[in-house]
Design an enzyme around this catalytic site. Structure first.
Site, PDB file in Angstrom:
ATOM      1  N   THR A  75       0.832  -1.199   0.000  1.00  0.00           N
ATOM      2  CA  THR A  75       0.000   0.000   0.000  1.00  0.00           C
ATOM      3  C   THR A  75       0.868   1.251   0.000  1.00  0.00           C
ATOM      4  O   THR A  75       2.045   1.202   0.347  1.00  0.00           O
ATOM      5  CB  THR A  75      -0.935   0.056   1.229  1.00  0.00           C
ATOM      6  OG1 THR A  75      -0.152   0.215   2.409  1.00  0.00           O
ATOM      7  CG2 THR A  75      -1.811  -1.178   1.319  1.00  0.00           C
ATOM      8  N   SER A  98       6.413  -0.473   7.356  1.00  0.00           N
ATOM      9  CA  SER A  98       5.852  -0.229   6.025  1.00  0.00           C
ATOM     10  C   SER A  98       4.596   0.625   6.127  1.00  0.00           C
ATOM     11  O   SER A  98       3.995   0.771   7.202  1.00  0.00           O
ATOM     12  CB  SER A  98       5.513  -1.557   5.339  1.00  0.00           C
ATOM     13  OG  SER A  98       4.446  -2.208   6.011  1.00  0.00           O
ATOM     14  N   HIS A  99       4.172   1.167   5.003  1.00  0.00           N
ATOM     15  CA  HIS A  99       2.961   1.984   4.963  1.00  0.00           C
ATOM     16  C   HIS A  99       1.758   1.205   5.491  1.00  0.00           C
ATOM     17  O   HIS A  99       0.993   1.703   6.320  1.00  0.00           O
ATOM     18  CB  HIS A  99       2.701   2.478   3.538  1.00  0.00           C
ATOM     19  CG  HIS A  99       1.494   3.342   3.432  1.00  0.00           C
ATOM     20  ND1 HIS A  99       0.241   2.828   3.142  1.00  0.00           N
ATOM     21  CD2 HIS A  99       1.328   4.674   3.611  1.00  0.00           C
ATOM     22  CE1 HIS A  99      -0.633   3.818   3.126  1.00  0.00           C
ATOM     23  NE2 HIS A  99      -0.003   4.955   3.409  1.00  0.00           N
ATOM     24  N   ALA A 100       1.588  -0.019   5.025  1.00  0.00           N
ATOM     25  CA  ALA A 100       0.441  -0.827   5.458  1.00  0.00           C
ATOM     26  C   ALA A 100       0.461  -1.037   6.964  1.00  0.00           C
ATOM     27  O   ALA A 100      -0.587  -0.964   7.623  1.00  0.00           O
ATOM     28  CB  ALA A 100       0.432  -2.174   4.740  1.00  0.00           C
ATOM     29  N   VAL A 103      -0.285   2.505   8.864  1.00  0.00           N
ATOM     30  CA  VAL A 103      -1.673   2.949   8.724  1.00  0.00           C
ATOM     31  C   VAL A 103      -2.625   1.984   9.422  1.00  0.00           C
ATOM     32  O   VAL A 103      -3.566   2.412  10.090  1.00  0.00           O
ATOM     33  CB  VAL A 103      -2.050   3.163   7.247  1.00  0.00           C
ATOM     34  CG1 VAL A 103      -3.535   3.466   7.087  1.00  0.00           C
ATOM     35  CG2 VAL A 103      -1.209   4.287   6.660  1.00  0.00           C
TER      36      VAL A 103
END
Length: 176
Positions: A75, A98-100, A103
């Protein structure tokens, strides 16, 4: 003497823990598990069951079905609109930063990141159980498992006279 520069990479209010009731501890237990279809890093500590929605490209996010479990390669900020509507998130790539992962922690949505092959072994409409309740490893089980939620009201616990100290080599194990 050389001067050192300081940088702030990112600074914003943390949201998940500030929204939780600090006097309540919720734990999840997964029983009658199906076959493990994928594993990765566990983000969060919840478990959910539901239908998968496999989307490999951000241009197809309009196909996402609210409340389903998002499966994708990785993501980025373009995915946040559907991440908010997902019951859980599963990615092929990614780690704890990581982004995933970031978030999903912020949204309070369980995620299994860095599976390596989720987009190859999972498919849209498949029923699975996503478990982040079993430690550092997150599991995607075939079918709908029995998920038990236990809530402990910490205000009902008696006070202790012993200083409780923890060595947290694995922060996710703190409440176990």
């Amino acid at each position: 003497m050389a001067s050192q520069a300081s940088f702030i990479v990112q600074a914003r209010p943390e949201t998940v823990h500030s929204r939780r009731d600090p006097a309540v501890l919720k734990t999840y237990s997964v029983k009658k598990k199906g076959r493990a279809l994928a594993t990765g890093l566990s983000i969060g500590d919840a478990a959910v069951a539901g239908h998968l929605c496999l989307i490999e490209d951000a241009k197809d996010i309009d196909r996402f079905i609210d409340g389903s479990i998002l499966v994708t390669v990785a993501t980025d900020p373009d995915w946040v609109s559907i991440m908010k509507r997902a019951a859980a998130i599963i990615t092929d790539h990614g780690g704890r930063t990581s982004h995933a992962a970031i978030v999903s922690r912020e949204l309070g949505v369980p995620a299994v990141v860095g599976t390596g092959d989720a987009t190859y072994v999972l498919h849209t409409d498949q029923e699975v159980t996503v478990s982040c309740a079993e430690g550092d490893v997150g599991f995607v089980y075939e079918g709908v498992s029995d998920i038990t939620t236990t809530t402990v009201d910490l205000t009902d616990l008696p006070p202790v006279r012993t200083n409780i100290m923890l060595n947290l080599a694995s922060p996710s194990a703190a409440y176990r």
